[in-house]
Design a protein around this motif. Sequence first.
Motif, PDB file in Angstrom:
ATOM      1  N   MET A   1      -9.133  10.076  12.196  1.00  0.00           N
ATOM      2  CA  MET A   1      -9.011   9.694  10.499  1.00  0.00           C
ATOM      3  C   MET A   1      -7.776   9.261  10.279  1.00  0.00           C
ATOM      4  N   LEU A   2      -7.637   8.175   9.704  1.00  0.00           N
ATOM      5  CA  LEU A   2      -6.487   7.609   9.138  1.00  0.00           C
ATOM      6  C   LEU A   2      -6.119   8.558   7.758  1.00  0.00           C
ATOM      7  N   PRO A   3      -5.000   8.969   7.464  1.00  0.00           N
ATOM      8  CA  PRO A   3      -4.645   9.565   6.376  1.00  0.00           C
ATOM      9  C   PRO A   3      -4.715   8.533   5.199  1.00  0.00           C
ATOM     10  N   ARG A   4      -5.076   9.164   3.788  1.00  0.00           N
ATOM     11  CA  ARG A   4      -5.588   8.449   2.879  1.00  0.00           C
ATOM     12  C   ARG A   4      -4.443   7.925   1.980  1.00  0.00           C
ATOM     13  N   LEU A   5      -4.016   8.798   1.069  1.00  0.00           N
ATOM     14  CA  LEU A   5      -3.162   8.519   0.085  1.00  0.00           C
ATOM     15  C   LEU A   5      -1.988   7.962   0.634  1.00  0.00           C
ATOM     16  N   PRO A   6      -1.249   8.438   1.532  1.00  0.00           N
ATOM     17  CA  PRO A   6       0.038   7.946   2.035  1.00  0.00           C
ATOM     18  C   PRO A   6      -0.040   6.462   2.507  1.00  0.00           C
ATOM     19  N   VAL A   7      -1.122   6.331   2.962  1.00  0.00           N
ATOM     20  CA  VAL A   7      -1.309   4.677   3.560  1.00  0.00           C
ATOM     21  C   VAL A   7      -1.178   3.806   2.409  1.00  0.00           C
ATOM     22  N   GLY A   8      -2.063   4.112   1.212  1.00  0.00           N
ATOM     23  CA  GLY A   8      -2.018   3.451  -0.084  1.00  0.00           C
ATOM     24  C   GLY A   8      -0.737   3.152  -0.562  1.00  0.00           C
ATOM     25  N   GLU A   9      -0.238   4.356  -0.622  1.00  0.00           N
ATOM     26  CA  GLU A   9       1.160   4.199  -1.447  1.00  0.00           C
ATOM     27  C   GLU A   9       2.229   3.288  -0.528  1.00  0.00           C
ATOM     28  N   ARG A  10       2.040   3.413   0.999  1.00  0.00           N
ATOM     29  CA  ARG A  10       2.897   2.465   1.733  1.00  0.00           C
ATOM     30  C   ARG A  10       2.543   1.388   1.483  1.00  0.00           C
ATOM     31  N   VAL A  11       1.204   0.802   1.302  1.00  0.00           N
ATOM     32  CA  VAL A  11       0.968  -0.611   1.224  1.00  0.00           C
ATOM     33  C   VAL A  11       1.256  -1.193   0.025  1.00  0.00           C
ATOM     34  N   ARG A  12       1.271  -0.442  -1.116  1.00  0.00           N
ATOM     35  CA  ARG A  12       1.671  -0.750  -2.284  1.00  0.00           C
ATOM     36  C   ARG A  12       3.033  -1.077  -2.497  1.00  0.00           C
ATOM     37  N   ASP A  13       3.766  -0.038  -1.926  1.00  0.00           N
ATOM     38  CA  ASP A  13       5.305  -0.159  -1.777  1.00  0.00           C
ATOM     39  C   ASP A  13       5.641  -1.267  -1.141  1.00  0.00           C
ATOM     40  N   ARG A  14       5.172  -1.458   0.188  1.00  0.00           N
ATOM     41  CA  ARG A  14       5.678  -2.826   0.848  1.00  0.00           C
ATOM     42  C   ARG A  14       5.115  -4.190   0.093  1.00  0.00           C
ATOM     43  N   ARG A  15       3.985  -4.160  -0.460  1.00  0.00           N
ATOM     44  CA  ARG A  15       3.538  -5.210  -1.377  1.00  0.00           C
ATOM     45  C   ARG A  15       4.460  -5.697  -2.359  1.00  0.00           C
ATOM     46  N   ARG A  16       4.821  -4.750  -3.188  1.00  0.00           N
ATOM     47  CA  ARG A  16       5.568  -4.793  -4.471  1.00  0.00           C
ATOM     48  C   ARG A  16       7.046  -5.352  -3.752  1.00  0.00           C
ATOM     49  N   ARG A  17       7.400  -4.630  -2.758  1.00  0.00           N
ATOM     50  CA  ARG A  17       8.714  -5.426  -1.962  1.00  0.00           C
ATOM     51  C   ARG A  17       8.822  -6.892  -1.742  1.00  0.00           C
ATOM     52  N   THR A  18       7.533  -7.315  -1.389  1.00  0.00           N
ATOM     53  CA  THR A  18       7.584  -8.878  -1.066  1.00  0.00           C
ATOM     54  C   THR A  18       7.130  -9.580  -2.156  1.00  0.00           C
ATOM     55  N   GLY A  19       6.933  -9.009  -3.397  1.00  0.00           N
ATOM     56  CA  GLY A  19       7.006  -9.684  -4.481  1.00  0.00           C
ATOM     57  C   GLY A  19       5.388 -10.191  -4.650  1.00  0.00           C
ATOM     58  N   ARG A  20       4.445  -9.902  -3.883  1.00  0.00           N
ATOM     59  CA  ARG A  20       2.884 -10.282  -4.025  1.00  0.00           C
ATOM     60  C   ARG A  20       2.097  -9.449  -4.744  1.00  0.00           C
ATOM     61  N   THR A  21       1.078 -10.386  -5.481  1.00  0.00           N
ATOM     62  CA  THR A  21       0.166  -9.758  -6.307  1.00  0.00           C
ATOM     63  C   THR A  21      -0.932  -9.243  -5.398  1.00  0.00           C
ATOM     64  N   THR A  32     -11.317  -8.159  -0.642  1.00  0.00           N
ATOM     65  CA  THR A  32     -11.429  -8.309  -1.970  1.00  0.00           C
ATOM     66  C   THR A  32     -10.280  -7.588  -2.495  1.00  0.00           C
ATOM     67  N   THR A  33      -9.771  -8.086  -3.737  1.00  0.00           N
ATOM     68  CA  THR A  33      -8.835  -7.285  -4.418  1.00  0.00           C
ATOM     69  C   THR A  33      -9.203  -6.094  -4.917  1.00  0.00           C
ATOM     70  N   ASP A  34     -10.613  -5.970  -5.320  1.00  0.00           N
ATOM     71  CA  ASP A  34     -10.671  -4.538  -5.559  1.00  0.00           C
ATOM     72  C   ASP A  34     -10.771  -3.403  -4.472  1.00  0.00           C
ATOM     73  N   TYR A  35     -10.844  -3.927  -3.335  1.00  0.00           N
ATOM     74  CA  TYR A  35     -10.820  -3.189  -2.122  1.00  0.00           C
ATOM     75  C   TYR A  35      -9.552  -2.833  -1.817  1.00  0.00           C
ATOM     76  N   LEU A  36      -8.741  -3.715  -1.907  1.00  0.00           N
ATOM     77  CA  LEU A  36      -7.017  -3.502  -1.728  1.00  0.00           C
ATOM     78  C   LEU A  36      -6.642  -2.558  -2.806  1.00  0.00           C
ATOM     79  N   SER A  37      -7.165  -2.602  -4.036  1.00  0.00           N
ATOM     80  CA  SER A  37      -6.641  -1.544  -5.137  1.00  0.00           C
ATOM     81  C   SER A  37      -7.109  -0.220  -4.689  1.00  0.00           C
ATOM     82  N   GLN A  38      -8.467  -0.300  -4.227  1.00  0.00           N
ATOM     83  CA  GLN A  38      -8.627   1.235  -4.038  1.00  0.00           C
ATOM     84  C   GLN A  38      -8.030   1.812  -2.624  1.00  0.00           C
ATOM     85  N   ILE A  39      -7.652   0.905  -1.770  1.00  0.00           N
ATOM     86  CA  ILE A  39      -6.800   1.313  -0.739  1.00  0.00           C
ATOM     87  C   ILE A  39      -5.327   1.843  -1.278  1.00  0.00           C
ATOM     88  N   GLU A  40      -4.828   1.211  -2.303  1.00  0.00           N
ATOM     89  CA  GLU A  40      -3.444   1.481  -2.889  1.00  0.00           C
ATOM     90  C   GLU A  40      -3.580   2.895  -3.490  1.00  0.00           C
TER      91      GLU A  40
END
Length: 397
Positions: A1-21, A32-40
């Motif tokens: 089972m993949l860890p939940r919240l830490p993965v989302g936080e890291r995805v969000r942090d990396r995305r923001r570093r690249t300047g992508r929406t 979908t954007t909604d799926y990515l939002s739920q991951i983050e």
Amino acid sequence: MLPRLPVGERVRDRRRRTGRTQAVLAGLCGITTDYLSQIERGLKTPSGDVLARLAAELQVPVGTLLGDTEPERPPETVSGSSRVVQALLQRHGLRKPTPAGELRARVEHAWKVWQTSPRRFTEAEALLPDLIRDVEGTVRALRTGNDAPVRREALRVAADLYGLLRSYYRRTGRPDLSLMVADRALRAAEDADDPLRLGAARWNLGHVLLSQPGSEQDAADVAMDAAHDLTALATPAATALRGALELVAVVAQARTRRPWAARERLAAAAVPLARQTGESNVHWTVFGPTNVMLHAVNVEMTDGDATEGLRLADRIDATQMPSRERQFTFGLEIARCYDLRRDDAAVLVHLLELEQLAPEDLQRSPLGRQLVTALLGRARPTYRPQATGLAQRLQLL
């Protein structure tokens, strides 16, 4: 089972570093954007496949998103990719025009590199910044001049360069800039009053739209309008462009779960046009019987019919195609068909061949990285070392 919240936080942090929406990253990863939002937000756990695609687009190893400690890195320098971005976005002052013939030769050389070199990203990034500045500077300098033929030729060169940049920016994860240069290509072709280049520019726009989930019908509409406008030109070049535009609509239909419509369009429109033209590369669109067959394989792969896709693939010799990118895409689709059948040894063989053919393309391919990640989870001991080595070279481990 993949860890939940830490993965989302890291995805969000990396995305923001690249300047992508969220919308841009989700589109590149085919979710979908909604799926990515739920991951983050830690509400969803990404599958291994989605995690591999996210890591590929964020240009980090999968382990980084899972919380592995990252090694210290030297300070970042301006990369080739960022220099190509800067050359496009920075406004340059008026300069003495470069002769159109010289610019034409340089753009054609850049296109040849882009279509044929196994290290096409590295080589193109060495050529493009100065080429962008010189072409745009020349067009700007000629804007108020009285020599209409010279200005038109400069605009034709600009349209051809923007077509190359459309592909480059899309492959380097900048769909926003890919759309920008597709629009510039349209305007340059219109200002040059060049119907063939206008058709090629609309073909490029169609491919930009195909890369944005939900815009497939828009892509098909653009392509079919352009194909209709070219029917008045009874030339081999116009016929080849019409065929290339038909293939845009074929891909759109396949991706919107209408494989029967895609097959019908291939048989009724693309095949007859390919018989008329033979193998061609008009404005670098690579249309002909071979590319039509490659699209037939793509339709079956997209529909999940691996057996039919592989049967069709056995009839194709892609080695003579002028575009290494198309050869790479074909090989990747064969690997995907074998993946659907869980024939892991065949998947590995084709991935290793793709690494030899176009290592930089494999490094940047979300599907390629996804296939490697999935293979690692299933690899038998007899070929696990080769699969692990490939994953390490792609920085997935």
